[in-house]
Design a protein around this motif. Structure first.
Motif, PDB file in Angstrom:
ATOM      1  N   PHE A 182       0.825  -1.260  -0.010  1.00 16.93           N
ATOM      2  CA  PHE A 182      -0.071  -0.019   0.000  1.00 16.93           C
ATOM      3  C   PHE A 182       0.827   1.220   0.143  1.00 16.93           C
ATOM      4  CE2 PHE A 182      -2.212   3.555   2.595  1.00 16.93           C
ATOM      5  CZ  PHE A 182      -3.355   3.419   1.741  1.00 16.93           C
ATOM      6  N   PRO A 183       0.647   2.191  -0.832  1.00 16.87           N
ATOM      7  CA  PRO A 183       1.563   3.634  -1.073  1.00 16.87           C
ATOM      8  C   PRO A 183       0.571   4.446   0.094  1.00 16.87           C
ATOM      9  CG  PRO A 183      -0.081   3.467  -2.828  1.00 16.87           C
ATOM     10  CD  PRO A 183      -0.236   2.088  -2.084  1.00 16.87           C
ATOM     11  N   GLU A 184       1.531   5.252   0.691  1.00 14.86           N
ATOM     12  CA  GLU A 184       1.051   6.362   1.581  1.00 14.86           C
ATOM     13  C   GLU A 184      -0.160   7.044   1.002  1.00 14.86           C
ATOM     14  OE1 GLU A 184       2.751  10.013   4.580  1.00 14.86           O
ATOM     15  OE2 GLU A 184       4.040   9.084   2.889  1.00 14.86           O
ATOM     16  N   GLY A 185      -1.009   7.250   2.138  1.00 18.30           N
ATOM     17  CA  GLY A 185      -2.325   8.045   1.623  1.00 18.30           C
ATOM     18  C   GLY A 185      -3.569   7.876   2.322  1.00 18.30           C
ATOM     19  N   ARG A 202      10.152   2.594   0.997  1.00 15.93           N
ATOM     20  CA  ARG A 202       9.009   3.388   1.021  1.00 15.93           C
ATOM     21  C   ARG A 202       8.496   3.024  -0.314  1.00 15.93           C
ATOM     22  NH1 ARG A 202       9.431   8.753   2.564  1.00 15.93           N
ATOM     23  NH2 ARG A 202      10.530   7.434   4.370  1.00 15.93           N
ATOM     24  N   VAL A 203       6.858   3.233  -0.307  1.00 16.45           N
ATOM     25  CA  VAL A 203       5.997   2.888  -1.367  1.00 16.45           C
ATOM     26  C   VAL A 203       5.176   4.465  -1.349  1.00 16.45           C
ATOM     27  CG1 VAL A 203       4.318   1.517  -2.363  1.00 16.45           C
ATOM     28  CG2 VAL A 203       5.867   0.790  -0.657  1.00 16.45           C
ATOM     29  N   THR A 204       5.393   5.101  -2.652  1.00 11.19           N
ATOM     30  CA  THR A 204       4.441   6.259  -2.837  1.00 11.19           C
ATOM     31  C   THR A 204       3.556   6.230  -4.195  1.00 11.19           C
ATOM     32  OG1 THR A 204       6.561   7.241  -4.106  1.00 11.19           O
ATOM     33  CG2 THR A 204       5.998   7.804  -1.768  1.00 11.19           C
ATOM     34  N   ARG A 205       2.513   6.809  -4.103  1.00 13.34           N
ATOM     35  CA  ARG A 205       1.698   6.820  -5.293  1.00 13.34           C
ATOM     36  C   ARG A 205       2.008   7.991  -6.247  1.00 13.34           C
ATOM     37  NH1 ARG A 205      -3.224   8.879  -7.011  1.00 13.34           N
ATOM     38  NH2 ARG A 205      -3.441  10.685  -5.250  1.00 13.34           N
ATOM     39  N   ARG A 206       2.001   7.633  -7.576  1.00 16.89           N
ATOM     40  CA  ARG A 206       2.430   8.471  -8.616  1.00 16.89           C
ATOM     41  C   ARG A 206       1.299   8.250  -9.826  1.00 16.89           C
ATOM     42  NH1 ARG A 206       5.824   8.206 -13.133  1.00 16.89           N
ATOM     43  NH2 ARG A 206       6.754   6.279 -12.164  1.00 16.89           N
ATOM     44  N   GLY A 207       0.229   9.189  -9.699  1.00 19.89           N
ATOM     45  CA  GLY A 207      -0.931   8.741 -10.383  1.00 19.89           C
ATOM     46  C   GLY A 207      -1.580   7.459 -10.196  1.00 19.89           C
ATOM     47  N   THR A 208      -1.698   6.495 -11.244  1.00 21.90           N
ATOM     48  CA  THR A 208      -2.467   5.163 -10.877  1.00 21.90           C
ATOM     49  C   THR A 208      -1.186   4.379 -10.513  1.00 21.90           C
ATOM     50  OG1 THR A 208      -2.320   4.868 -13.287  1.00 21.90           O
ATOM     51  CG2 THR A 208      -4.228   5.863 -12.719  1.00 21.90           C
ATOM     52  N   GLN A 209      -0.055   4.608 -10.615  1.00 19.75           N
ATOM     53  CA  GLN A 209       1.283   3.838 -10.442  1.00 19.75           C
ATOM     54  C   GLN A 209       1.563   3.794  -8.966  1.00 19.75           C
ATOM     55  OE1 GLN A 209       4.283   4.753 -13.316  1.00 19.75           O
ATOM     56  NE2 GLN A 209       3.214   3.418 -14.791  1.00 19.75           N
ATOM     57  N   ALA A 210       2.247   2.867  -8.278  1.00 20.51           N
ATOM     58  CA  ALA A 210       2.866   2.771  -6.963  1.00 20.51           C
ATOM     59  C   ALA A 210       4.185   2.743  -7.286  1.00 20.51           C
ATOM     60  CB  ALA A 210       2.549   1.822  -6.154  1.00 20.51           C
ATOM     61  N   ASP A 211       5.066   3.584  -6.743  1.00 14.78           N
ATOM     62  CA  ASP A 211       6.445   3.654  -6.809  1.00 14.78           C
ATOM     63  C   ASP A 211       7.414   2.955  -5.398  1.00 14.78           C
ATOM     64  OD1 ASP A 211       6.917   4.895  -9.267  1.00 14.78           O
ATOM     65  OD2 ASP A 211       7.126   7.000  -8.480  1.00 14.78           O
ATOM     66  N   HIS A 212       8.058   1.854  -5.742  1.00 18.25           N
ATOM     67  CA  HIS A 212       8.694   1.113  -4.755  1.00 18.25           C
ATOM     68  C   HIS A 212      10.107   1.438  -4.758  1.00 18.25           C
ATOM     69  CE1 HIS A 212       5.419  -1.148  -6.213  1.00 18.25           C
ATOM     70  NE2 HIS A 212       5.235  -1.627  -5.093  1.00 18.25           N
ATOM     71  N   PHE A 213      10.662   2.286  -3.557  1.00 15.85           N
ATOM     72  CA  PHE A 213      12.019   2.525  -3.533  1.00 15.85           C
ATOM     73  C   PHE A 213      12.722   1.410  -2.976  1.00 15.85           C
ATOM     74  CE2 PHE A 213      15.741   4.077  -1.447  1.00 15.85           C
ATOM     75  CZ  PHE A 213      16.471   5.179  -2.444  1.00 15.85           C
ATOM     76  N   THR A 214      13.962   1.006  -3.757  1.00 17.38           N
ATOM     77  CA  THR A 214      14.816  -0.155  -3.384  1.00 17.38           C
ATOM     78  C   THR A 214      16.145   0.514  -3.650  1.00 17.38           C
ATOM     79  OG1 THR A 214      15.210  -1.110  -5.381  1.00 17.38           O
ATOM     80  CG2 THR A 214      13.276  -1.953  -4.020  1.00 17.38           C
ATOM     81  N   GLN A 215      17.095  -0.165  -2.796  1.00 15.55           N
ATOM     82  CA  GLN A 215      18.527   0.140  -3.133  1.00 15.55           C
ATOM     83  C   GLN A 215      19.286  -0.730  -4.135  1.00 15.55           C
ATOM     84  OE1 GLN A 215      19.667   1.102   1.476  1.00 15.55           O
ATOM     85  NE2 GLN A 215      20.316   2.862   0.288  1.00 15.55           N
ATOM     86  N   THR A 216      18.636  -1.672  -4.442  1.00 16.00           N
ATOM     87  CA  THR A 216      19.099  -2.830  -5.661  1.00 16.00           C
ATOM     88  C   THR A 216      18.259  -2.422  -6.722  1.00 16.00           C
ATOM     89  OG1 THR A 216      19.810  -3.978  -3.853  1.00 16.00           O
ATOM     90  CG2 THR A 216      19.756  -5.024  -6.072  1.00 16.00           C
TER      91      THR A 216
END
Length: 543
Positions: A182-185, A202-216
């Motif tokens: 689930f992205p923040e919201g 971190r998981v954030t919403r960008r429009g209809t997509q979810a961005d998943h932040f990884t270091q790899t």
């Protein structure tokens, strides 16, 4: 049913213009690309029709343009008639429809991009073929889920380290065909979890997509397994469903409307639209919500189309500007229906218990109600019981006598502090007289004590009362931090005070022959004494 415009993102490249029509699980897709315009239409699973017609800024090569459909959107690659000519906008007319936005994540400088762009078109088209058949979405209580990587781009994450200082982490924003996280919201923090055992920070919403932040990095087109941190997810489910229940009961019993809420790390806060809430009201709300938890009322999730008449009966605080598709409604049977994008329990019995800790004054005539739900109540009780046991051992009395025992200790401590202060004042007067009557009186006088405070040093300076001698007093740790005071001729103190603070690596201020402050390096007191002696010697030589 009236047709709607599909939310559209676009960006400009040297040879192509890219457009993305954001409609999930689209059907009956029709794309007509002509030399001067594009016409797009489709339906979503609810039968809502979408239609966009765009007159292009400039002529395009319709024969060398293509479109590809994925589960999340329809992407069009439109070949420019005149290559390497920048388009300042997508539309012929200098207007900006509300449904059209620039895709800034893909907008960048052109230099050296032609070969990269062609490769990108071929690769992206091939990737869309791989992911165009979308499987069923994950359920909220799934622990893991298999999906496909759509894109991976370099990114930075601004976060707070364990020492409280802000940090910037380098990594990647990964977009998946679908996600379990689930992205923040909506007042709820984002999930944590892993993608192929790689931590998602971190998981954030960008429009209809979810961005998943990884270091790899993760390779687009790769099939991956997403796993959720269930302990964090279930905690958020309990707090969020608890908020819905408290909000509905507070409104039903007392007409107290919720204006916002925050799911905190240790406690959650509901902002009520009232300047005050009585203790009796809080107790009644708490009794009622726990009764409903014991009633084991079901919680279900439905999706309604935007034009469904039932939407008017659903509680909510409005939709995001970039909302597209159906409206998600969370319903507690016979209690509440609310627009919500968050994660929830399936039955109120999963909340276990709700504890309202109290209220605080909010902003602009609002009241903040603080609460815990589920496992947080158990953890709070465990911490409280641990504290109670520790106090029982320290105070040598039962829990029911803790408050009175602490009051007695406070009174004794205040009396001792008062007596200590009187003794310290008497000592300061005695020291001042001793210094004044000392055969070494004159020039520079220094004194350091481990015990004392600013008042102690000022009493000495007042009792000495000389404007001809530099008096340097310090209290605190001999090699660590402490307080200092410099007193003497006003001109000398004004000149020397800032320099003394600098030597002691501290800060201070002063006026009328006094300069005092805090120091971090009391070990450099000898350097200050030498500085003062040099000043006095120089002044004597000049006279």
């Amino acid at each position: 049913m009236a047709r709607q415009h599909a939310r559209t993102l676009w960006y400009d490249r040297p040879k192509y213009v890219y457009m993305e029509f954001c409609v999930e699980d689209s059907t009956d897709v029709q794309v007509l690309i002509e030399d001067h315009r594009i016409v797009f239409s489709c339906k979503n699973p609810d039968g809502v029709e979408f239609y966009n017609e765009i007159e292009f800024y400039a002529k395009v090569n319709c024969k060398d343009s293509q479109d590809k459909r994925s589960g999340r959107s329809i992407t069009c690659f439109v070949r420019k008639w005149k290559e390497k000519v920048a388009w300042p906008r997508l539309t012929k007319e200098d207007i900006k429809p509300v449904w059209l936005s620039v895709d800034f994540d893909n907008w960048r400088d052109w230099e050296g991009e032609e070969e990269v762009e062609l490769a990108q078109v071929e690769h992206y088209a091939e990737l869309l073929k791989k992911v165009s058949t979308k499987g069923p979405p994950p359920a909220m209580d799934d622990l893991d889920f298999t999906t496909t990587v759509v894109s991976c781009r370099p990114a930075e994450l601004h976060t707070e380290g364990s020492n409280g200082k802000k940090e910037v982490l380098s990594g990647f924003q990964v977009v998946l065909e679908d996600t379990l996280l689930f992205p923040e919201g909506g007042g709820q923090p984002d999930d944590r979890g892993t993608i192929n055992d790689i931590s998602v920070l971190r998981v954030t919403r960008r429009g209809t997509q979810a961005d998943h932040f990884t270091q790899t990095p993760l390779t687009p087109g790769t099939e991956v397994q997403v796993r959720v941190d269930w302990e964090r997810r279930f905690d958020h489910m309990q707090q969020h469903s608890g908020q819905h229940l408290i909000t509905a009961v507070a409104d039903d019993l007392f007409g107290l409307k919720t204006t916002s809420w925050e799911l905190g790390r240790l406690r959650s806060v509901i902002e009520l639209d009232s300047p005050s809430v009585t203790a009796e009201q809080v107790a009644a709300i708490e009794r009622s919500v726990n009764e409903k938890i014991r009633d084991r009322l079901p919680v279900n999730v439905r999706e309604l189309s935007l034009d469904d008449p039932e939407v008017e009966q659903v509680r909510g605080r409005g939709l995001p500007d970039d909302h597209a598709g159906p409206i998600r409604v969370v319903t507690i049977k016979s209690i509440d229906s609310n627009m919500c994008c968050g994660t929830h329990v399936s039955n109120l019995s999963d909340l276990q218990v709700i504890k309202i800790l109290g209220t605080e004054k909010g902003k602009k005539n609002k009241t903040n109600l603080i609460f815990l739900a589920g496992n947080r109540v158990l953890k709070w009780m465990e911490r409280s019981h641990g504290t109670e046991k520790a106090l029982t051992a320290l105070l040598k009395c039962g829990a029911e006598d803790h408050v009175e025992a602490v009051k007695k200790l406070q009174n004794s401590s205040k009396l001792l502090q008062k007596n200590n202060l009187n003794l310290l004042r008497d000592l300061a007067v005695h020291i001042a007289h001793s210094l004044r009557n000392s055969p070494d009186w004159g020039g520079v006088i220094t004194l350091h004590r481990k015990d004392g405070d600013s008042e102690f040093m000022n009493i000495i300076a007042n009792e000495v009362g000389s404007e001809e001698t530099l008096l340097f007093l310090t209290v605190g740790d001999e090699k660590g931090a402490g307080l200092f005071l410099l007193a003497g001729p006003a001109e000398a103190v004004e000149t020397l005070g800032p320099r003394v603070a600098e030597v002691l690596e501290g800060k201070g201020a002063g006026k009328k022959g006094r300069f005092q402050g805090k120091a971090t390096k009391m070990s450099r007191r000898a350097e200050v004494q030498a500085l003062l002696q040099d000043y006095v010697s120089t002044q004597s030589a000049e006279e």
